[in-house]
Design a protein around this motif. Structure first.
Motif, short mmCIF file in Angstrom:
data_model
loop_
_atom_site.label_atom_id
_atom_site.label_comp_id
_atom_site.label_asym_id
_atom_site.label_seq_id
_atom_site.Cartn_x
_atom_site.Cartn_y
_atom_site.Cartn_z
N MET A 43 0.80 -1.14 0.11
CA MET A 43 -0.01 -0.22 0.14
C MET A 43 0.70 1.22 0.03
SD MET A 43 -3.10 1.64 1.63
CE MET A 43 -3.90 0.48 0.90
N GLU A 44 0.58 2.08 -0.81
CA GLU A 44 1.36 3.49 -0.81
C GLU A 44 0.53 4.70 -0.36
OE1 GLU A 44 3.54 6.04 -4.44
OE2 GLU A 44 3.86 3.62 -4.57
N LEU A 45 1.42 5.39 0.62
CA LEU A 45 0.67 6.27 1.25
C LEU A 45 1.12 7.53 0.30
CD1 LEU A 45 1.25 5.70 4.95
CD2 LEU A 45 -0.66 5.12 3.44
N ARG A 46 0.40 8.54 0.59
CA ARG A 46 0.69 9.87 -0.35
C ARG A 46 0.73 11.06 0.46
NH1 ARG A 46 -3.88 12.28 -3.09
NH2 ARG A 46 -5.76 11.40 -2.24
N TRP A 47 1.06 12.03 0.25
CA TRP A 47 1.36 13.32 0.84
C TRP A 47 0.26 14.07 0.15
CZ3 TRP A 47 3.15 14.47 5.62
CH2 TRP A 47 3.89 13.46 6.05
N VAL A 48 -0.60 14.92 0.67
CA VAL A 48 -1.42 16.03 -0.03
C VAL A 48 -1.15 17.33 0.59
CG1 VAL A 48 -3.06 14.20 -0.94
CG2 VAL A 48 -3.30 15.46 1.52
N SER A 49 -1.52 18.48 -0.28
CA SER A 49 -1.56 19.89 0.04
C SER A 49 -2.99 20.08 0.57
CB SER A 49 -0.70 20.67 -0.65
OG SER A 49 0.58 20.19 -0.85
N LYS A 50 -3.01 20.81 1.58
CA LYS A 50 -4.68 21.22 1.84
C LYS A 50 -4.48 22.62 2.19
CE LYS A 50 -8.53 19.78 4.43
NZ LYS A 50 -8.92 19.12 5.73
N GLU A 51 -5.20 23.43 1.51
CA GLU A 51 -5.42 24.99 1.81
C GLU A 51 -6.62 25.19 2.66
OE1 GLU A 51 -6.13 28.71 -0.97
OE2 GLU A 51 -4.33 27.55 -1.53
N VAL A 52 -6.21 25.93 3.95
CA VAL A 52 -7.10 26.18 4.75
C VAL A 52 -7.25 27.49 5.09
CG1 VAL A 52 -8.07 25.50 7.19
CG2 VAL A 52 -6.80 23.70 5.85
N ARG A 53 -8.47 28.15 5.08
CA ARG A 53 -8.61 29.62 5.51
C ARG A 53 -8.93 29.67 7.11
NH1 ARG A 53 -9.82 33.80 2.30
NH2 ARG A 53 -10.41 32.05 0.76
N LEU A 54 -7.95 30.36 7.73
CA LEU A 54 -8.10 30.47 8.97
C LEU A 54 -8.25 31.99 9.69
CD1 LEU A 54 -5.15 28.02 10.25
CD2 LEU A 54 -7.74 27.56 10.22
N GLN A 55 -8.52 32.32 10.80
CA GLN A 55 -8.56 33.40 11.17
C GLN A 55 -7.74 34.54 10.84
OE1 GLN A 55 -9.27 33.71 15.42
NE2 GLN A 55 -10.45 35.58 15.34
N ASP A 56 -6.14 33.95 10.75
CA ASP A 56 -5.18 34.78 10.64
C ASP A 56 -4.71 34.84 8.93
OD1 ASP A 56 -4.20 32.45 10.64
OD2 ASP A 56 -2.18 32.82 11.60
N GLY A 57 -5.68 34.08 8.26
CA GLY A 57 -5.19 34.05 6.79
C GLY A 57 -5.34 32.76 6.15
#
Length: 165
Positions: A1-15
């Protein structure tokens, strides 16, 4: 099983922030109980270059339910089959960077099966310990694996996961 890294953009209070996360299908860990004793495996872990005492565990295959994975992993790593399985808890191992949710499952009514390790898996012996021995191992630093320590905490706090010794 190959695991993968992902990028996740999250809008927070400070940007807006970008997080790099490990996308993980989930896993199981087993509290295998026989005659009031819990099975530990001695496994070589290349990431820390050490042999660790751990409860048996493994990653879910695509589409696999936790109970199916528990049956598979128990036999693969210990050579034992479970007559009964019960989910005790589920928890995130490292939610700061991974989505891995681990299911802690008690395996009982054990009978001999056939041990067959996955490629690249290095497991030495399988031994059975009383809860008292496990607590002593934790106090002495002989247990350093998070899932095993979590299982021990559950044994100490939960109802009759193994007979106290």
């Amino acid at each position: 099983m190959e695991l993968r890294w992902v990028s996740k953009e999250v809008r927070l209070q400070d940007g807006t922030h970008v997080y790099h996360l490990l996308d993980h299908p989930g896993s199981v860990a087993l509290v295998a109980v026989r005659d009031g004793r819990v099975a530990l495996i001695r496994q070589y872990r290349p990431a820390v270059d050490a042999w660790l005492w751990e409860i048996p565990a493994g990653t879910l295959e695509p589409g696999e339910a936790p109970m199916q994975a528990a049956r598979r992993e128990l036999e693969e790593e210990t050579g034992w089959q479970a007559g009964s399985l019960e989910e005790l808890a589920a928890f995130y191992l490292a939610p700061g960077y991974s989505s891995e949710r681990m299911h802690l499952i008690r395996a009982q009514d054990l009978r001999p099966g056939r041990r067959h390790l996955d490629a690249g898996e290095v497991i030495g012996e399988v031994r059975w310990f009383t809860p008292r021995e496990l607590r002593e191992m934790a106090r002495n630093g002989m247990l350093s694996d998070a899932k095993t320590l979590a299982a021990l905490a559950y044994l100490d706090a939960g109802p009759d996961a193994a007979e106290p010794a």
